[in-house]
Design an enzyme around this catalytic site. Structure first.
Site, short mmCIF file in Angstrom:
data_model
loop_
_atom_site.label_atom_id
_atom_site.label_comp_id
_atom_site.label_asym_id
_atom_site.label_seq_id
_atom_site.Cartn_x
_atom_site.Cartn_y
_atom_site.Cartn_z
N GLY A 16 85.76 114.78 -78.74
CA GLY A 16 85.83 114.10 -77.57
C GLY A 16 85.75 112.73 -77.43
O GLY A 16 85.45 112.14 -78.58
N CYS A 132 77.17 107.55 -66.89
CA CYS A 132 77.51 106.33 -67.44
C CYS A 132 77.40 105.26 -66.48
O CYS A 132 76.97 104.10 -66.86
CB CYS A 132 78.98 106.47 -67.81
N GLY A 163 85.72 107.03 -68.80
CA GLY A 163 84.88 107.74 -68.06
C GLY A 163 85.15 109.21 -67.91
O GLY A 163 84.30 110.34 -67.81
N HIS A 245 82.52 100.30 -67.78
CA HIS A 245 82.47 100.44 -66.42
C HIS A 245 81.91 99.09 -65.82
O HIS A 245 80.91 98.39 -66.46
CB HIS A 245 81.54 101.42 -65.73
N ASN A 318 80.87 102.43 -70.83
CA ASN A 318 80.54 103.79 -70.66
C ASN A 318 80.25 104.73 -71.80
O ASN A 318 79.63 105.53 -71.75
CB ASN A 318 81.61 104.20 -69.62
N1 LIG Z 1 83.28 109.87 -70.95
C1 LIG Z 1 82.11 109.16 -70.63
O1 LIG Z 1 82.22 107.69 -70.08
C2 LIG Z 1 81.06 109.95 -70.57
C3 LIG Z 1 79.58 109.15 -70.16
C4 LIG Z 1 78.48 110.02 -70.01
C5 LIG Z 1 78.54 111.07 -70.08
N2 LIG Z 1 79.73 111.61 -70.38
C6 LIG Z 1 79.59 113.38 -70.58
O2 LIG Z 1 79.97 113.66 -71.83
C7 LIG Z 1 80.34 115.02 -72.18
C8 LIG Z 1 81.70 114.62 -72.87
O3 LIG Z 1 82.47 114.00 -72.12
P1 LIG Z 1 83.90 113.36 -72.84
O4 LIG Z 1 84.20 112.16 -72.28
O5 LIG Z 1 83.79 113.04 -74.37
O6 LIG Z 1 84.99 114.61 -72.86
P2 LIG Z 1 86.25 114.84 -73.59
O7 LIG Z 1 86.91 113.44 -74.23
O8 LIG Z 1 87.18 115.61 -72.77
O9 LIG Z 1 85.80 115.74 -74.78
C9 LIG Z 1 85.23 117.19 -74.52
C10 LIG Z 1 84.72 117.70 -75.84
O10 LIG Z 1 83.89 119.07 -75.48
C11 LIG Z 1 84.48 119.90 -76.35
N3 LIG Z 1 84.68 121.15 -75.59
C12 LIG Z 1 85.37 121.58 -74.50
N4 LIG Z 1 85.17 122.87 -74.28
C13 LIG Z 1 84.27 123.41 -75.16
C14 LIG Z 1 83.78 124.45 -75.34
N5 LIG Z 1 83.99 125.71 -74.66
N6 LIG Z 1 83.07 124.89 -76.78
C15 LIG Z 1 82.90 123.80 -77.43
N7 LIG Z 1 83.15 122.56 -77.23
C16 LIG Z 1 84.07 122.28 -76.05
C17 LIG Z 1 86.37 119.32 -76.40
O11 LIG Z 1 86.46 119.94 -77.77
P3 LIG Z 1 88.13 120.39 -77.84
O12 LIG Z 1 88.71 119.18 -78.48
O13 LIG Z 1 87.99 121.44 -78.88
O14 LIG Z 1 88.80 120.82 -76.56
C18 LIG Z 1 85.76 117.98 -76.74
O15 LIG Z 1 85.33 117.78 -78.04
C19 LIG Z 1 80.60 115.54 -70.67
O16 LIG Z 1 79.55 116.01 -70.41
C20 LIG Z 1 80.71 114.08 -69.95
O17 LIG Z 1 80.22 114.27 -68.54
C21 LIG Z 1 80.96 111.16 -70.54
#
Ligand SMILES: NC(=O)c1ccc[n+]([C@@H]2O[C@H](COP(=O)([O-])OP(=O)(O)OC[C@H]3O[C@@H](n4cnc5c(N)ncnc54)[C@H](OP(=O)(O)O)[C@@H]3O)[C@@H](O)[C@H]2O)c1
Length: 349
Positions: A16, A132, A163, A245, A318
């Site tokens: 991700g 974030c 985000g 952000h 972020n």
């Molecule tokens: N993006 C930000 O700025 C940010 C900031 C702070 C916190 N966060 C938090 O960080 C976390 C990840 O966010 P992201 O932005 O990186 O999301 P993302 O790009 O959608 O990535 C999600 C990741 O989780 C994996 N995943 C989804 N379902 C799963 C399952 N059932 N079992 C194991 N792995 C699974 C996905 O794997 P696949 O590729 O196999 O689907 C992917 O590696 C979230 O909790 C989010 O709230 C994000």
């Protein structure tokens, strides 16, 4: 980092947006990795990702995989944290969680190393990282609180599409491409078209009319700064920016404020970079603060509507300070303070 011990490190959600940054930062900052284990959903099982130039296979995240992992970064959403973090803790693996699942659990420290590192000492196997926009806002608010005593604040965020994860970036890029080609613009990640638009909704609405993101800024700010009664009101807005952000903040303090003292406080804080020269149109922007360790603070001025008030602007990445970087900084500090040790060395003691 230069440490004798090295660790078996896991990343859950390695494919991700946050997971990919974790990989890069662990490599760039030289976190002592003896072995890296990458986990994601079954959709990604078997894919390979490069680490230090070598391919590492992605494994399915499931119970049992943490038996030989010393520290696991969780970046796969709240549901995955809730289902797998207890298993990791049982296996003696430290969990550094990026999701919102456990942030407000009173038994789980919610830590920004520049603000409340002492909270790490009370962990019971899980350390939460802030949302974030909260992390970015606090890089400006905390040094001002230390100088003047924070009484309340109002925040309006300008949040990038990353985000919302990797899919958020793809949706913005697809809409921009479609617009240029004169095609139809479709959306599924955001509740409206995000290209050439702004959306005053990040997360879902609660019964009080505030969104989840807005409530997180209030509750997480209180917990991290140790100000349980702090009055906070936030409006969170998604903007068509790919990364980093920004938050416009109006804050009221107990003691009289001045712009020069505020600038001095920001410049002296390790989490912030003062970028504030209106005469030369110098202030932080998301482009300038993408892939930058510190968050930029500028546009500092006396607030005309608040007593002892300051208005200012913060931009920060972020995916770095708002997510992966803060998590890696937590792990680095745990190692430095002797709070994280490889399981093999524990067995040998
Ligand atoms: N993006 C930000 O700025 C940010 C900031 C702070 C916190 N966060 C938090 O960080 C976390 C990840 O966010 P992201 O932005 O990186 O999301 P993302 O790009 O959608 O990535 C999600 C990741 O989780 C994996 N995943 C989804 N379902 C799963 C399952 N059932 N079992 C194991 N792995 C699974 C996905 O794997 P696949 O590729 O196999 O689907 C992917 O590696 C979230 O909790 C989010 O709230 C994000």
């Amino acid at each position: 980092m230069d440490h004798a011990a090295s660790f078996t490190v896991g990343i859950v959600g390695a494919t991700g947006a946050v997971g990919q940054e974790l990989l890069r930062l662990i490599e760039q900052r030289g976190f002592p990795v003896a072995k890296l284990r990458l986990f994601a959903s079954t959709r990604s099982t078997g894919k390979t990702v490069l680490f230090r130039g070598q391919p590492v296979q992605v494994e399915e995240a499931r119970p049992g995989v943490f038996d030989h992992v010393d520290v696991a970064f969780f970046a796969a959403g709240g549901a995955v944290t809730r289902s797998l973090a207890p298993d990791a803790v049982k296996a003696g693996c430290l969990v550094i969680d990026k999701s919102s699942a456990l942030r407000m659990d009173p038994t789980v420290p919610l830590v920004i190393p520049e603000i409340n590192p002492q909270a790490l000492r009370s962990h019971r196997g899980i350390i939460a990282n802030p949302n974030c926009s909260t992390a970015v806002a606090l890089m400006g608010l905390w040094p001002l609180h230390q100088r003047f005593g924070l009484r309340r604040f109002f925040a309006a965020s300008y949040q990038s599409v990353s985000g919302a994860g990797a899919e958020g970036v793809r949706e913005l890029e697809a809409q921009v491409g479609s617009h240029v080609r004169g095609g139809a613009l479709t959306f599924s990640v955001f509740p409206h078209q995000i290209a050439f638009n702004v959306i005053p909704q990040v997360d879902t609405f609660g019964p009080d009319g505030y969104t989840g993101e807005e409530t997180k800024i209030m509750l997480e700010s209180r917990k991290i700064m140790g100000l349980p009664n702090l009055a906070v009101s936030a409006t969170c807005v998604r903007v068509p920016v790919e990364r980093a952000h920004s938050v416009a903040i109006n804050a009221e303090f107990d003691r009289p404020v001045s712009v020069s003292e505020a600038r001095e406080a920001i410049a002296g804080f390790q989490g912030a970079q003062l970028v504030d020269d209106p005469a030369s149109k110098t202030y932080p922007t998301p482009l300038d603060f993408s892939r930058v360790v510190k968050c930029g603070v500028g546009r500092i001025r006396l607030d005309t509507a608040l007593e002892n008030g300051l208005a200012f602007w913060v931009s920060g990445d972020n995916l770095w300070k708002g997510a992966a970087l803060n998590a890696v900084q937590v792990a680095e500090l745990m190692v430095k303070e002797g709070l994280l040790k490889p399981k093999t060395s524990l067995a040998a003691v």
